[in-house]
Design a protein around this motif. Structure first.
Motif, PDB file in Angstrom:
ATOM      1  N   MET A 144    -113.779  15.323  22.217  1.00 28.82           N
ATOM      2  CA  MET A 144    -112.481  15.347  21.535  1.00 28.82           C
ATOM      3  C   MET A 144    -112.699  15.577  20.041  1.00 28.82           C
ATOM      4  N   ALA A 145    -111.981  16.546  19.499  1.00 35.98           N
ATOM      5  CA  ALA A 145    -112.151  16.884  18.089  1.00 35.98           C
ATOM      6  C   ALA A 145    -111.303  15.982  17.207  1.00 35.98           C
ATOM      7  N   THR A 146    -111.785  15.721  16.025  1.00 41.03           N
ATOM      8  CA  THR A 146    -111.060  14.948  15.012  1.00 41.03           C
ATOM      9  C   THR A 146    -110.855  15.839  13.800  1.00 41.03           C
ATOM     10  N   ILE A 147    -109.616  15.872  13.277  1.00 42.43           N
ATOM     11  CA  ILE A 147    -109.300  16.701  12.115  1.00 42.43           C
ATOM     12  C   ILE A 147    -108.885  15.788  10.970  1.00 42.43           C
ATOM     13  N   GLN A 148    -109.540  15.950   9.839  1.00 42.60           N
ATOM     14  CA  GLN A 148    -109.252  15.144   8.665  1.00 42.60           C
ATOM     15  C   GLN A 148    -108.667  16.034   7.566  1.00 42.60           C
ATOM     16  N   LYS A 149    -107.551  15.595   6.981  1.00 44.62           N
ATOM     17  CA  LYS A 149    -106.930  16.308   5.865  1.00 44.62           C
ATOM     18  C   LYS A 149    -107.536  15.815   4.564  1.00 44.62           C
ATOM     19  N   ARG A 150    -107.990  16.746   3.732  1.00 46.19           N
ATOM     20  CA  ARG A 150    -108.652  16.376   2.470  1.00 46.19           C
ATOM     21  C   ARG A 150    -108.002  17.106   1.299  1.00 46.19           C
ATOM     22  N   LYS A 151    -107.809  16.355   0.233  1.00 42.86           N
ATOM     23  CA  LYS A 151    -107.221  16.936  -0.974  1.00 42.86           C
ATOM     24  C   LYS A 151    -108.326  17.357  -1.929  1.00 42.86           C
ATOM     25  N   LYS A 152    -108.233  18.600  -2.420  1.00 41.74           N
ATOM     26  CA  LYS A 152    -109.224  19.128  -3.357  1.00 41.74           C
ATOM     27  C   LYS A 152    -108.853  18.764  -4.795  1.00 41.74           C
ATOM     28  N   SER A 185    -107.584  20.922   2.409  1.00 40.69           N
ATOM     29  CA  SER A 185    -108.437  21.550   3.420  1.00 40.69           C
ATOM     30  C   SER A 185    -108.505  20.621   4.624  1.00 40.69           C
ATOM     31  N   TYR A 186    -108.987  21.165   5.740  1.00 39.98           N
ATOM     32  CA  TYR A 186    -108.989  20.402   6.983  1.00 39.98           C
ATOM     33  C   TYR A 186    -110.398  20.445   7.593  1.00 39.98           C
ATOM     34  N   ARG A 187    -110.963  19.270   7.699  1.00 39.92           N
ATOM     35  CA  ARG A 187    -112.333  19.148   8.204  1.00 39.92           C
ATOM     36  C   ARG A 187    -112.306  18.748   9.678  1.00 39.92           C
ATOM     37  N   VAL A 188    -112.960  19.584  10.502  1.00 36.08           N
ATOM     38  CA  VAL A 188    -113.013  19.340  11.940  1.00 36.08           C
ATOM     39  C   VAL A 188    -114.360  18.711  12.278  1.00 36.08           C
ATOM     40  N   MET A 189    -114.327  17.665  13.086  1.00 39.27           N
ATOM     41  CA  MET A 189    -115.563  17.037  13.559  1.00 39.27           C
ATOM     42  C   MET A 189    -115.500  16.914  15.078  1.00 39.27           C
ATOM     43  N   ILE A 190    -116.543  17.470  15.751  1.00 39.95           N
ATOM     44  CA  ILE A 190    -116.672  17.326  17.197  1.00 39.95           C
ATOM     45  C   ILE A 190    -117.910  16.492  17.451  1.00 39.95           C
ATOM     46  N   ARG A 191    -117.719  15.323  18.019  1.00 45.50           N
ATOM     47  CA  ARG A 191    -118.829  14.399  18.211  1.00 45.50           C
ATOM     48  C   ARG A 191    -119.797  14.907  19.274  1.00 45.50           C
ATOM     49  N   GLN A 192    -121.027  14.413  19.168  1.00 41.51           N
ATOM     50  CA  GLN A 192    -122.053  14.777  20.143  1.00 41.51           C
ATOM     51  C   GLN A 192    -121.743  14.106  21.484  1.00 41.51           C
ATOM     52  N   SER A 193    -121.530  14.944  22.528  1.00 41.05           N
ATOM     53  CA  SER A 193    -121.207  14.355  23.822  1.00 41.05           C
ATOM     54  C   SER A 193    -121.640  15.217  24.996  1.00 41.05           C
ATOM     55  N   ASP A 194    -122.145  16.409  24.726  1.00 42.33           N
ATOM     56  CA  ASP A 194    -122.426  17.330  25.821  1.00 42.33           C
ATOM     57  C   ASP A 194    -123.765  18.042  25.674  1.00 42.33           C
ATOM     58  N   GLY A 195    -124.657  17.438  24.944  1.00 46.59           N
ATOM     59  CA  GLY A 195    -125.959  18.067  24.771  1.00 46.59           C
ATOM     60  C   GLY A 195    -126.099  18.833  23.486  1.00 46.59           C
ATOM     61  N   PHE A 196    -124.987  19.081  22.780  1.00 46.04           N
ATOM     62  CA  PHE A 196    -125.027  19.728  21.482  1.00 46.04           C
ATOM     63  C   PHE A 196    -124.994  18.662  20.391  1.00 46.04           C
ATOM     64  N   LYS A 210    -116.795  21.546  10.563  1.00 45.80           N
ATOM     65  CA  LYS A 210    -116.362  22.777   9.908  1.00 45.80           C
ATOM     66  C   LYS A 210    -115.123  22.477   9.081  1.00 45.80           C
ATOM     67  N   THR A 211    -115.038  23.065   7.887  1.00 43.32           N
ATOM     68  CA  THR A 211    -113.895  22.880   6.994  1.00 43.32           C
ATOM     69  C   THR A 211    -113.112  24.182   6.914  1.00 43.32           C
ATOM     70  N   GLN A 238    -103.788  24.693  11.445  1.00 40.24           N
ATOM     71  CA  GLN A 238    -103.775  25.518  12.644  1.00 40.24           C
ATOM     72  C   GLN A 238    -105.131  26.167  12.886  1.00 40.24           C
ATOM     73  N   GLU A 239    -105.749  26.647  11.806  1.00 41.96           N
ATOM     74  CA  GLU A 239    -107.077  27.241  11.946  1.00 41.96           C
ATOM     75  C   GLU A 239    -108.086  26.196  12.422  1.00 41.96           C
ATOM     76  N   ALA A 240    -107.918  24.978  11.938  1.00 48.52           N
ATOM     77  CA  ALA A 240    -108.808  23.900  12.355  1.00 48.52           C
ATOM     78  C   ALA A 240    -108.635  23.608  13.840  1.00 48.52           C
ATOM     79  N   LYS A 241    -107.352  23.574  14.315  1.00 45.81           N
ATOM     80  CA  LYS A 241    -107.103  23.336  15.727  1.00 45.81           C
ATOM     81  C   LYS A 241    -107.681  24.459  16.591  1.00 45.81           C
ATOM     82  N   ASP A 242    -107.472  25.707  16.149  1.00 49.66           N
ATOM     83  CA  ASP A 242    -107.972  26.852  16.921  1.00 49.66           C
ATOM     84  C   ASP A 242    -109.490  26.816  17.040  1.00 49.66           C
TER      85      ASP A 242
END
Length: 365
Positions: free
Chosen positions: A1-9, A15-26, A31-32, A37-41
């Motif tokens: 499950m991805a987590t998206i964090q909103k960050r103020k510059k 900007s929106y920082r996406v984090m996908i936790r380690q759960s499947d061998g990767f 990614k920022t 929407q780009e973060a969700k995609d």
């Protein structure tokens, strides 16, 4: 499950920082991106990519990381390996740092090749580049772990290291010391402030022993009455016997009578426990003897070269040098004493006997 964090510059934008936790061998992915929407995609695409190729039967295997496999190898297998265990551990810890978070199923030949290049172009802690041979040793260590993962663990179907090209190694040094150089070196060893330098160099020239084998010698390995040294712990893990001849045997017999009762080493260190380091004394002796481009290990090559010129066969040389090049070598262990004594005597007589030097000098004049 991805987590998206909103960050103020700093400029007030977001900007929106996406984090996908380690759960499947990767390993965990980050990614920022400039919009939510780009973060969700990106998160959806990344999660789909990670799920591709998964089946319920393989999911348990996918949870094992390379770090898990290396830790298991270091705990169970490496302690049984006497040959270069310390170097192997150092190599594996490097791979663990670089690729440890990857699942073992995600370690591909392409990924290994990328880090092979990093090994080749990177610098060591000494500030020097790794040689092709050293890079290959790193790859060999990882290959052993992968083979263990295929065989005993069953975590892999095949070893990806077998499809990674090894670097071409240099042919090695062919420097040997001439008779005149040997005599000059030994004379400067006699003049050295290090009392252990002369017998150590004599042993190297007349037996072909490695420096570490000589400096770690203890009296229980030496039979002065018969003139033999028994090496139980060698580089290839197999014991061998070498012979003491000439001045080296005489010096050790004299030293045995006045040996220290506080240490079992033939060549104890003065300021610390254990065996000694002769690097500084050796380099000073070479400088005074005007002998250049000669390493201590070249004395081993010197012994092998002159022993071969004295008529030693491949089997005899392998026996004397402790090289595991012939499969039937173990059947001839009873030949160790006679073979090494003849070869050591031949090299001693050719290089160190004063009569031979005088004959050569008179012929040259």
């Amino acid at each position: 499950m991805a987590t998206i964090q909103k960050r103020k510059k700093r400029d007030g934008t977001y900007s929106y920082r996406v984090m996908i936790r380690q759960s499947d061998g990767f390993p965990a992915a980050y990614k920022t991106l400039p919009t939510r929407q780009e973060a969700k995609d990106w998160a959806q695409e990344e999660e789909v990519r990670r799920r591709q190729g998964f089946s319920s039967a393989e999911q348990a295997k996918q949870k094992h990381t390379l770090a898990d496999l290396i830790d298991r190898y270091l705990t169970i297998i490496l302690p049984t390996k006497s040959k270069n265990a310390r170097d192997t551990k150092r190599h594996l810890l490097w791979w663990k740092e670089k690729l440890g978070k990857y699942g073992v199923q995600r370690i591909t030949p392409d990924l290994i090749a990328q880090y092979r290049q990093e090994l080749a172009s990177g610098m060591t802690y000494k500030g020097t580049k790794r040689s092709p041979a050293t890079v290959n040793r790193y790859l060999a260590a990882l290959s052993c772990v992968m083979s263990y993962g295929v065989g005993e663990c069953g975590w892999l179907q095949n070893n990806p290291c077998r499809r990674v090209t090894k670097f071409k190694e240099s042919s090695g040094r062919d420097r040997i010391a001439s008779q005149e150089e040997c005599l000059r070196i030994l004379q400067e060893c006699r003049n050295s402030r290090n009392e252990h330098l002369l017998p150590i160099v004599l042993l190297a020239i007349t037996t072909g022993m490695r420096q570490g084998e000589i400096t770690s010698l203890t009296w229980d390995k030496v039979d002065l009455e018969r003139g033999y040294i028994t090496l139980k712990e060698t580089k290839n893990g197999r014991p061998r016997t070498v012979s003491l001849v000439g001045e080296a045997l005489q010096i050790l017999r004299e030293r045995y009578l006045c040996r220290s009762q506080h240490t079992s080493y033939l060549f104890p260190a003065k300021k610390r426990f254990g065996h000694i380091s002769i690097r500084k004394a050796w380099e000073e002796a070479l400088k005074r003897a005007r002998v250049f481009n000669l390493r201590f290990h070249d004395l081993r090559h010197t012994f092998a070269t002159y022993a071969a010129e004295s008529g030693a066969s491949n089997l005899e040389l392998a026996t004397a040098m402790g090289h595991e090049t012939l499969q039937m070598l173990q059947r001839y262990t009873h030949m160790n004493a006679s073979i090494t004594q003849r070869l050591s005597t031949a090299v001693h007589n050719r290089l160190l006997e004063p009569n031979n030097v005088q004959d050569k000098t008179s012929k040259a004049s």
